[in-house]
Motif scaffolding. Structure first.
Motif, mmCIF file in Angstrom:
data_model
loop_
_atom_site.group_PDB
_atom_site.id
_atom_site.type_symbol
_atom_site.label_atom_id
_atom_site.label_comp_id
_atom_site.label_asym_id
_atom_site.label_seq_id
_atom_site.Cartn_x
_atom_site.Cartn_y
_atom_site.Cartn_z
ATOM 1 N N LEU A 1 -31.717 24.423 14.766
ATOM 2 C CA LEU A 1 -31.776 25.490 13.681
ATOM 3 C C LEU A 1 -33.363 24.936 12.600
ATOM 4 O O LEU A 1 -33.416 24.195 12.759
ATOM 5 N N GLY A 2 -33.524 26.700 11.881
ATOM 6 C CA GLY A 2 -34.657 26.468 11.435
ATOM 7 C C GLY A 2 -36.031 26.487 11.692
ATOM 8 O O GLY A 2 -37.118 26.426 10.515
ATOM 9 N N GLY A 3 -35.953 26.492 12.904
ATOM 10 C CA GLY A 3 -37.077 26.614 12.868
ATOM 11 C C GLY A 3 -39.006 25.878 13.813
ATOM 12 O O GLY A 3 -39.922 25.688 14.340
ATOM 13 N N GLY A 4 -38.017 24.206 13.190
ATOM 14 C CA GLY A 4 -38.873 23.018 13.517
ATOM 15 C C GLY A 4 -38.460 23.156 15.449
ATOM 16 O O GLY A 4 -37.478 23.046 16.258
ATOM 17 N N TRP A 5 -39.770 21.418 15.356
ATOM 18 C CA TRP A 5 -39.686 21.381 16.575
ATOM 19 C C TRP A 5 -38.298 19.841 16.920
ATOM 20 O O TRP A 5 -37.904 20.053 18.069
ATOM 21 N N SER A 6 -37.824 19.666 15.965
ATOM 22 C CA SER A 6 -37.164 19.066 15.776
ATOM 23 C C SER A 6 -36.505 18.714 14.463
ATOM 24 O O SER A 6 -36.943 18.919 13.486
ATOM 25 N N VAL A 7 -35.436 17.499 14.923
ATOM 26 C CA VAL A 7 -34.408 17.328 13.052
ATOM 27 C C VAL A 7 -35.864 16.814 12.582
ATOM 28 O O VAL A 7 -36.106 15.628 13.068
ATOM 29 N N PRO A 8 -35.429 17.278 10.959
ATOM 30 C CA PRO A 8 -36.649 17.027 10.107
ATOM 31 C C PRO A 8 -36.083 15.319 9.795
ATOM 32 O O PRO A 8 -35.137 15.213 10.220
ATOM 33 N N ARG A 9 -37.309 14.483 9.990
ATOM 34 C CA ARG A 9 -37.288 13.148 9.019
ATOM 35 C C ARG A 9 -36.163 12.923 8.475
ATOM 36 O O ARG A 9 -36.428 14.030 7.668
ATOM 37 N N LYS A 10 -35.258 12.136 8.917
ATOM 38 C CA LYS A 10 -34.166 11.324 7.854
ATOM 39 C C LYS A 10 -32.774 12.617 7.083
ATOM 40 O O LYS A 10 -32.673 11.690 7.028
ATOM 41 N N TYR A 11 -33.067 12.992 8.071
ATOM 42 C CA TYR A 11 -31.721 14.188 7.913
ATOM 43 C C TYR A 11 -31.329 13.554 9.256
ATOM 44 O O TYR A 11 -31.270 13.346 10.686
ATOM 45 N N GLU A 12 -29.686 14.054 9.283
ATOM 46 C CA GLU A 12 -28.859 13.953 10.012
ATOM 47 C C GLU A 12 -28.857 14.861 11.133
ATOM 48 O O GLU A 12 -28.999 16.101 10.560
ATOM 49 N N GLU A 13 -28.724 14.268 12.760
ATOM 50 C CA GLU A 13 -28.367 16.104 13.530
ATOM 51 C C GLU A 13 -26.447 15.759 13.448
ATOM 52 O O GLU A 13 -26.061 15.359 13.654
ATOM 53 N N LEU A 14 -26.557 17.650 14.088
ATOM 54 C CA LEU A 14 -24.386 17.783 14.218
ATOM 55 C C LEU A 14 -25.013 19.205 14.488
ATOM 56 O O LEU A 14 -25.353 20.389 14.798
ATOM 57 N N PRO A 15 -24.887 18.890 16.478
ATOM 58 C CA PRO A 15 -24.918 19.255 17.408
ATOM 59 C C PRO A 15 -23.351 20.729 17.480
ATOM 60 O O PRO A 15 -22.022 20.249 17.260
ATOM 61 N N LEU A 16 -24.016 22.115 17.528
ATOM 62 C CA LEU A 16 -23.170 22.967 17.210
ATOM 63 C C LEU A 16 -22.967 23.834 18.531
ATOM 64 O O LEU A 16 -23.884 24.408 19.206
ATOM 65 N N LYS A 17 -22.139 23.946 19.128
ATOM 66 C CA LYS A 17 -21.653 24.927 19.895
ATOM 67 C C LYS A 17 -21.402 26.333 19.609
ATOM 68 O O LYS A 17 -20.363 26.626 18.515
ATOM 69 N N LEU A 18 -21.744 27.442 20.275
ATOM 70 C CA LEU A 18 -22.069 28.976 20.178
ATOM 71 C C LEU A 18 -20.725 29.810 20.618
ATOM 72 O O LEU A 18 -20.680 29.341 21.426
ATOM 73 N N ASP A 19 -20.856 30.558 19.948
ATOM 74 C CA ASP A 19 -19.721 31.643 20.989
ATOM 75 C C ASP A 19 -20.769 31.896 22.056
ATOM 76 O O ASP A 19 -19.530 32.740 23.230
ATOM 77 N N ASP A 20 -21.312 32.526 22.574
ATOM 78 C CA ASP A 20 -22.214 32.184 23.777
ATOM 79 C C ASP A 20 -22.281 30.869 24.826
ATOM 80 O O ASP A 20 -22.890 30.924 25.348
ATOM 81 N N GLY A 21 -22.118 30.491 23.953
ATOM 82 C CA GLY A 21 -22.227 28.885 25.003
ATOM 83 C C GLY A 21 -23.077 27.626 24.835
ATOM 84 O O GLY A 21 -23.834 26.851 25.022
ATOM 85 N N THR A 22 -24.235 28.261 24.320
ATOM 86 C CA THR A 22 -25.102 27.317 23.746
ATOM 87 C C THR A 22 -24.934 26.070 22.698
ATOM 88 O O THR A 22 -24.053 26.741 22.512
ATOM 89 N N VAL A 23 -25.523 25.272 22.639
ATOM 90 C CA VAL A 23 -25.401 24.423 22.234
ATOM 91 C C VAL A 23 -27.258 24.317 20.751
ATOM 92 O O VAL A 23 -28.444 24.215 21.474
ATOM 93 N N VAL A 24 -27.201 24.562 19.323
ATOM 94 C CA VAL A 24 -27.730 23.872 19.016
ATOM 95 C C VAL A 24 -28.254 23.356 17.835
ATOM 96 O O VAL A 24 -26.857 22.434 17.757
#
Length: 146
Positions: free
Chosen positions: A100-123
């Motif tokens: 989310l946010g338009g980047g290629w990867s999670v910003p450095r020094k930030y933690e990631e949180l996988p979310l499952k959306l209502d259409d079944g995709t994971v972001v």
């Protein structure tokens, strides 16, 4: 609209670094026995560093903002309605998961949180503290559930 979680991306403190550096340089030059301190040069250095730092702070505030409101999750330039989030815990993030946010990867020094959306995709959402972000999202989702 109430913010349940907020990260600004950057504070205003870095804006003081350049002028303070220039002031220290000016004072060091003045008190180390130089004939005349280069006042104009140190002013230019302070203004130049302030300008460069202001661009850096502006970019961080624009692209690294994280907010959870009553209706949406904001990640950088992207806004995701909270009602689209189907699952917060136990979600695996396969390789190539969209960030989310338009980047290629999670910003450095930030933690990631996988979310499952209502259409079944994971972001991948991200924050300094992913647990706090998860708690804020759970709170909002409980309030909005019928």
């Amino acid at each position: 609209m109430t913010d349940h979680y907020r990260e600004r991306g950057a504070s205003g403190w870095p804006l003081l670094w350049g002028p303070l550096f220039a002031l220290l340089g000016y004072l060091a030059e003045r008190f180390t026995g130089g004939d005349r301190p280069h006042t104009v040069m140190w002013l230019a250095v302070g203004i130049g560093l302030l300008w460069l730092t202001s661009i850096w702070v502006y970019a961080r505030r624009r692209f690294l903002v994280v907010r959870v409101t009553d209706t949406e999750l904001v990640q950088g330039r992207e806004q995701l309605p909270v009602e689209r989030i189907a699952k917060l815990t136990g979600v695996g993030a396969p390789a190539g998961t969209r960030v989310l946010g338009g980047g290629w990867s999670v910003p450095r020094k930030y933690e990631e949180l996988p979310l499952k959306l209502d259409d079944g995709t994971v972001v991948l959402a991200w924050a300094w503290d992913a647990e706090e972000l998860r708690d804020a999202l759970e709170s909002v989702m409980r309030k909005s559930a019928p």
